[in-house]
Design a protein around this motif. Structure first.
Motif, short mmCIF file in Angstrom:
data_model
loop_
_atom_site.label_atom_id
_atom_site.label_comp_id
_atom_site.label_asym_id
_atom_site.label_seq_id
_atom_site.Cartn_x
_atom_site.Cartn_y
_atom_site.Cartn_z
N GLN A 116 30.86 19.52 -4.43
CA GLN A 116 29.56 19.04 -5.32
C GLN A 116 28.78 18.30 -4.46
OE1 GLN A 116 31.74 17.09 -8.54
NE2 GLN A 116 32.04 15.38 -7.72
N LEU A 117 27.10 18.21 -4.73
CA LEU A 117 26.39 17.28 -4.13
C LEU A 117 26.67 15.93 -4.51
CD1 LEU A 117 23.15 19.06 -4.97
CD2 LEU A 117 24.24 18.98 -2.51
N ASP A 118 26.17 14.80 -3.54
CA ASP A 118 26.45 13.46 -4.13
C ASP A 118 25.37 13.13 -5.18
OD1 ASP A 118 24.27 12.78 -2.77
OD2 ASP A 118 25.23 12.68 -0.83
N TRP A 119 25.61 12.07 -5.84
CA TRP A 119 24.94 11.56 -7.10
C TRP A 119 23.20 11.38 -6.43
CZ3 TRP A 119 26.14 12.42 -11.47
CH2 TRP A 119 27.53 12.51 -12.01
N HIS A 120 22.99 10.88 -5.33
CA HIS A 120 21.68 10.74 -4.90
C HIS A 120 20.98 12.11 -4.93
CE1 HIS A 120 17.94 9.44 -2.89
NE2 HIS A 120 18.30 10.52 -1.77
N HIS A 121 21.72 13.25 -4.30
CA HIS A 121 20.87 14.54 -4.12
C HIS A 121 20.92 15.15 -5.50
CE1 HIS A 121 21.87 13.45 0.14
NE2 HIS A 121 20.52 14.14 0.33
N ILE A 122 21.94 14.98 -6.22
CA ILE A 122 21.77 15.59 -7.61
C ILE A 122 20.32 15.24 -8.28
CG2 ILE A 122 22.92 15.69 -9.98
CD1 ILE A 122 25.47 15.41 -8.41
N TYR A 123 20.41 13.85 -8.44
CA TYR A 123 19.27 13.21 -9.08
C TYR A 123 17.97 13.77 -8.34
CZ TYR A 123 22.31 9.86 -11.61
OH TYR A 123 23.43 9.43 -12.33
N GLN A 124 17.98 13.61 -7.24
CA GLN A 124 16.97 14.33 -6.50
C GLN A 124 16.39 15.73 -6.84
OE1 GLN A 124 16.97 15.20 -2.06
NE2 GLN A 124 15.80 13.06 -1.90
N ARG A 137 15.60 13.32 -18.35
CA ARG A 137 16.31 12.13 -18.91
C ARG A 137 17.37 12.81 -19.55
NH1 ARG A 137 11.14 9.64 -20.06
NH2 ARG A 137 11.34 10.44 -22.28
N ASP A 138 17.25 14.03 -20.30
CA ASP A 138 18.29 14.52 -20.97
C ASP A 138 19.35 15.03 -20.01
OD1 ASP A 138 17.04 13.85 -23.28
OD2 ASP A 138 15.97 15.91 -23.61
N VAL A 139 18.96 15.63 -18.99
CA VAL A 139 19.89 16.34 -18.18
C VAL A 139 20.80 15.29 -17.58
CG1 VAL A 139 19.88 17.68 -16.00
CG2 VAL A 139 18.49 18.41 -17.96
N ARG A 140 20.18 14.34 -17.09
CA ARG A 140 20.74 13.11 -16.65
C ARG A 140 21.72 12.58 -17.42
NH1 ARG A 140 17.97 7.53 -13.92
NH2 ARG A 140 19.80 6.17 -13.94
N ALA A 141 21.38 12.25 -18.37
CA ALA A 141 22.23 11.57 -19.52
C ALA A 141 23.79 12.35 -19.87
CB ALA A 141 21.76 11.31 -20.85
N LEU A 142 23.38 13.67 -20.04
CA LEU A 142 24.51 14.77 -20.34
C LEU A 142 25.37 14.67 -18.87
CD1 LEU A 142 22.83 17.48 -22.03
CD2 LEU A 142 24.28 16.14 -22.91
N LEU A 143 24.59 14.78 -17.67
CA LEU A 143 25.52 14.59 -16.70
C LEU A 143 26.42 13.49 -16.51
CD1 LEU A 143 25.97 15.83 -13.60
CD2 LEU A 143 24.17 14.65 -12.80
N GLU A 144 25.94 12.31 -16.66
CA GLU A 144 26.55 11.00 -16.60
C GLU A 144 27.62 10.98 -17.71
OE1 GLU A 144 23.42 7.98 -16.45
OE2 GLU A 144 23.01 8.44 -14.68
N GLU A 145 27.63 11.58 -18.90
CA GLU A 145 28.39 11.56 -19.98
C GLU A 145 29.51 12.67 -19.73
OE1 GLU A 145 26.09 12.18 -23.64
OE2 GLU A 145 24.78 10.53 -23.15
N ARG A 203 25.79 6.59 -8.27
CA ARG A 203 24.84 6.04 -7.79
C ARG A 203 23.86 6.01 -8.72
NH1 ARG A 203 24.91 8.59 -1.79
NH2 ARG A 203 26.93 8.18 -1.31
N LYS A 204 23.04 4.95 -8.95
CA LYS A 204 21.87 4.73 -10.04
C LYS A 204 20.69 5.46 -9.35
CE LYS A 204 24.59 3.00 -13.04
NZ LYS A 204 24.86 3.63 -14.33
N ALA A 205 20.00 5.99 -10.29
CA ALA A 205 18.64 6.48 -9.64
C ALA A 205 17.49 6.20 -10.70
CB ALA A 205 18.62 7.91 -9.67
N SER A 206 16.93 5.14 -10.61
CA SER A 206 16.05 4.38 -11.43
C SER A 206 14.66 5.12 -11.66
CB SER A 206 15.71 2.97 -11.17
OG SER A 206 15.23 2.70 -9.94
N HIS A 207 14.43 6.13 -10.46
CA HIS A 207 13.14 6.69 -10.48
C HIS A 207 13.11 7.88 -11.27
CE1 HIS A 207 15.65 8.42 -7.15
NE2 HIS A 207 15.02 9.54 -7.51
N ILE A 208 14.23 8.23 -11.98
CA ILE A 208 14.16 9.61 -12.72
C ILE A 208 13.94 9.09 -14.13
CG2 ILE A 208 15.46 11.46 -13.61
CD1 ILE A 208 16.70 11.57 -11.05
#
Length: 208
Positions: A116-124, A137-145, A203-208
């Motif tokens: 799996q891609l690491d978190w930085h590249h997933i968010y990217q 935001r919705d996709v990221r929230a579901l991923l993290e949950e 990894r947090k990605a505040s830019h998304i």
């Protein structure tokens, strides 16, 4: 294993591995600039410390790292030796490999390894492929949950909403790439959730 090198006896149901490359500016003795070289970095761990999680702090359990600037084949030999020094490899359970998708990272792994891609590249990828901020935001929230099915459904719903017969409309093409990225991630998410670790240490990605 090299002659005289002892094998480890530790066992684990899941072994997480992370690999990445960092390009370094090099210079010789007289400060003349040389060609850049890639430093390869390997991290392995068994999960996340439960006690630190309760304190809202993320700490990797049984973490060990390795780094070097040798060629990829040599680096993987050292990586394997590092694993064998600690673990009984015949008794290792599932291997999960996190990385950026680089060919040198995935080449030596067997098909049973979950990549799996690491978190930085997933968010990217989410940022690049989904132009709508709310969808991101919705996709990221579901991923993290740890809800991969809902996450993929959210991407597909967004892709349908921007679908267009116009060949020049890139919005209708990009979500497909995000789906491909997250399908792999979703499989890994299920594994980590079922293993009791959840989607922690991200990894947090505040830019998304």
């Amino acid at each position: 294993m090299k002659a005289g090198q002892t094998e480890g006896s530790q066992e684990t149901a899941v072994l997480f591995e992370e690999m990445d490359g960092v390009w370094l500016n090099m210079q010789e003795e007289h400060h003349k600039r040389m060609k850049k070289r890639e430093m390869k970095v390997f991290t392995m761990y068994e999960g996340w410390g439960a006690e630190k999680e309760r304190q809202k702090r993320s700490t990797l359990s049984e973490k060990k790292m390795l780094a070097g600037i040798e060629k990829s084949a040599e680096f993987h030999e050292r990586r394997e030796a590092c694993i064998r020094q600690k673990y009984n490899v015949d008794e290792l359970g599932q291997k999960v490999l996190n990385g950026d998708g680089g060919s040198w990272i995935k080449e030596p792994y067997d098909p049973e390894t979950v990549f799996q891609l690491d978190w930085h590249h997933i968010y990217q990828e989410i940022l690049r492929k989904l132009s709508d901020k709310k969808a991101r935001r919705d996709v990221r929230a579901l991923l993290e949950e740890g809800k991969p099915d809902e996450m993929l459904g959210c991407i597909e719903t967004y892709a349908t909403s921007v679908e267009s017969p116009d060949e020049g409309d890139k919005r209708s093409k990009k979500p497909g790439g995000c789906t491909n990225t997250c399908i792999t991630t979703g499989k890994g998410s299920r594994l980590m959730t079922n293993g009791g670790s959840g989607l922690r240490g991200r990894r947090k990605a505040s830019h998304i």
